[in-house]
Design a protein around this motif. Structure first.
Motif, PDB file in Angstrom:
ATOM      1  N   ALA A  48       0.839  -1.200   0.000  1.00 44.42           N
ATOM      2  CA  ALA A  48       0.000   0.000   0.000  1.00 44.42           C
ATOM      3  C   ALA A  48       0.869   1.243   0.000  1.00 44.42           C
ATOM      4  O   ALA A  48       1.918   1.288   0.657  1.00 44.42           O
ATOM      5  CB  ALA A  48      -0.920   0.013   1.223  1.00 44.42           C
ATOM      6  N   ASP A  53       5.417  10.497   1.843  1.00 43.17           N
ATOM      7  CA  ASP A  53       4.860   9.294   1.235  1.00 43.17           C
ATOM      8  C   ASP A  53       5.554   8.067   1.800  1.00 43.17           C
ATOM      9  O   ASP A  53       6.786   8.047   1.958  1.00 43.17           O
ATOM     10  CB  ASP A  53       5.017   9.331  -0.284  1.00 43.17           C
ATOM     11  CG  ASP A  53       4.115  10.387  -0.922  1.00 43.17           C
ATOM     12  OD1 ASP A  53       2.952  10.497  -0.476  1.00 43.17           O
ATOM     13  OD2 ASP A  53       4.567  11.090  -1.839  1.00 43.17           O
ATOM     14  N   GLU A 108       5.562   3.547   1.955  1.00 44.00           N
ATOM     15  CA  GLU A 108       5.132   2.294   1.336  1.00 44.00           C
ATOM     16  C   GLU A 108       5.038   1.237   2.426  1.00 44.00           C
ATOM     17  O   GLU A 108       5.986   1.014   3.182  1.00 44.00           O
ATOM     18  CB  GLU A 108       6.101   1.842   0.252  1.00 44.00           C
ATOM     19  CG  GLU A 108       5.620   0.584  -0.478  1.00 44.00           C
ATOM     20  CD  GLU A 108       6.439   0.275  -1.711  1.00 44.00           C
ATOM     21  OE1 GLU A 108       6.011   0.695  -2.810  1.00 44.00           O
ATOM     22  OE2 GLU A 108       7.494  -0.374  -1.571  1.00 44.00           O
ATOM     23  N   THR A 127      -4.639   6.013   2.763  1.00 41.16           N
ATOM     24  CA  THR A 127      -4.193   4.983   1.825  1.00 41.16           C
ATOM     25  C   THR A 127      -4.407   5.508   0.413  1.00 41.16           C
ATOM     26  O   THR A 127      -5.536   5.693  -0.024  1.00 41.16           O
ATOM     27  CB  THR A 127      -4.968   3.670   2.034  1.00 41.16           C
ATOM     28  OG1 THR A 127      -4.818   3.267   3.399  1.00 41.16           O
ATOM     29  CG2 THR A 127      -4.440   2.581   1.117  1.00 41.16           C
ATOM     30  N   ALA A 128      -3.313   5.754  -0.287  1.00 43.49           N
ATOM     31  CA  ALA A 128      -3.382   6.298  -1.647  1.00 43.49           C
ATOM     32  C   ALA A 128      -3.494   5.192  -2.695  1.00 43.49           C
ATOM     33  O   ALA A 128      -4.060   5.398  -3.766  1.00 43.49           O
ATOM     34  CB  ALA A 128      -2.150   7.160  -1.921  1.00 43.49           C
ATOM     35  N   SER A 129      -2.936   4.018  -2.397  1.00 38.95           N
ATOM     36  CA  SER A 129      -3.000   2.899  -3.340  1.00 38.95           C
ATOM     37  C   SER A 129      -2.913   1.598  -2.563  1.00 38.95           C
ATOM     38  O   SER A 129      -2.355   1.551  -1.470  1.00 38.95           O
ATOM     39  CB  SER A 129      -1.864   2.983  -4.360  1.00 38.95           C
ATOM     40  OG  SER A 129      -0.599   2.850  -3.710  1.00 38.95           O
ATOM     41  N   ARG A 145      -2.364  -2.699  -3.504  1.00 41.93           N
ATOM     42  CA  ARG A 145      -2.178  -3.753  -4.506  1.00 41.93           C
ATOM     43  C   ARG A 145      -2.023  -5.088  -3.804  1.00 41.93           C
ATOM     44  O   ARG A 145      -1.258  -5.195  -2.843  1.00 41.93           O
ATOM     45  CB  ARG A 145      -0.944  -3.469  -5.351  1.00 41.93           C
ATOM     46  CG  ARG A 145      -0.697  -4.512  -6.413  1.00 41.93           C
ATOM     47  CD  ARG A 145       0.408  -4.101  -7.368  1.00 41.93           C
ATOM     48  NE  ARG A 145       0.745  -5.208  -8.227  1.00 41.93           N
ATOM     49  CZ  ARG A 145       1.883  -5.886  -8.174  1.00 41.93           C
ATOM     50  NH1 ARG A 145       2.812  -5.540  -7.313  1.00 41.93           N
ATOM     51  NH2 ARG A 145       2.109  -6.894  -8.981  1.00 41.93           N
TER      52      ARG A 145
END
Length: 199
Positions: free
Chosen positions: A101, A114, A116, A155-157, A159
């Motif tokens: 994420a 940012d 991860e 949460t921007a992304s 997977r």
């Protein structure tokens, strides 16, 4: 995975698990991943209570938040106003799949960073759904890190990492035909896909 720390931990986890869904917690040798420990996390999961607690947090992870995170709820990484990230934990534990994420975080002064987040399933004493291993890595090196703690994240992304099939296995699972001649459901990662049609 963008961050080298995420890629290195994922490669180590893949090597440990072999053809299993997840490695045992006891198989992890801290000395082998000593350069990743400062960014690492281990979560303790309680599926019945839908709760995830940070059992271990590396020094850089704690420095990002300006406090010791051991014993804190996993949702603390998002802050008090953020929704509980239980779905992310559920994918890791129930589907035995890794997730990565991208988080967009702000500190107490409104400055942004940012991150991860990588989460991977672990077995603990033969039991599944009780532990997760991960890293929380900072993109770049903001000058204020260590001075002003992160207080909120979004949460921007997100997977879901694909499940690795054994090398000798078939490249794809064939659909099973039903008695009516229509294809049955096919498993794709953590999803069960049913063939559609027109009425």
């Amino acid at each position: 995975m963008k961050h080298p720390t995420s890629r290195m931990l994922h490669a180590y986890w893949e090597r440990l698990r072999g053809e299993r869904a997840a490695p045992e917690r006891a198989e992890i040798e801290p000395g082998e991943i000593r350069h990743l420990l400062a960014d690492s996390l281990i979560l303790e999961l309680d599926m019945a209570a839908r709760a995830a607690t940070i059992r271990l947090a590396g020094t850089r992870v704690c420095a990002l938040y300006g406090q010791e995170l051991k014993g804190a709820p996993f949702a603390r990484l998002w802050g008090s106003q953020a929704p509980d990230p239980w779905r992310m934990v559920e994918i890791v534990a129930s589907d035995t799949l890794g997730v990565v994420a991208g988080l967009h975080a702000t500190n107490s002064a409104g400055e942004e960073a940012d991150l991860e987040l990588l989460l991977l399933p672990l077995r603990h004493r033969g039991r599944t759904q009780v532990r997760a291993l991960g890293t929380l890595s900072l993109e770049g090196a903001p000058h204020w890190i260590g001075l002003r703690p992160l207080v909120q994240a979004d949460t921007a992304s997100l997977r879901i990492l694909p499940s690795r099939r054994p090398e000798a296995g078939p490249p794809a699972r064939a659909a099973v035909r039903t008695s009516a001649g229509y294809p049955g459901p096919v498993r794709r990662g953590h999803l069960l896909v049913h063939a559609g049609g027109r009425v």
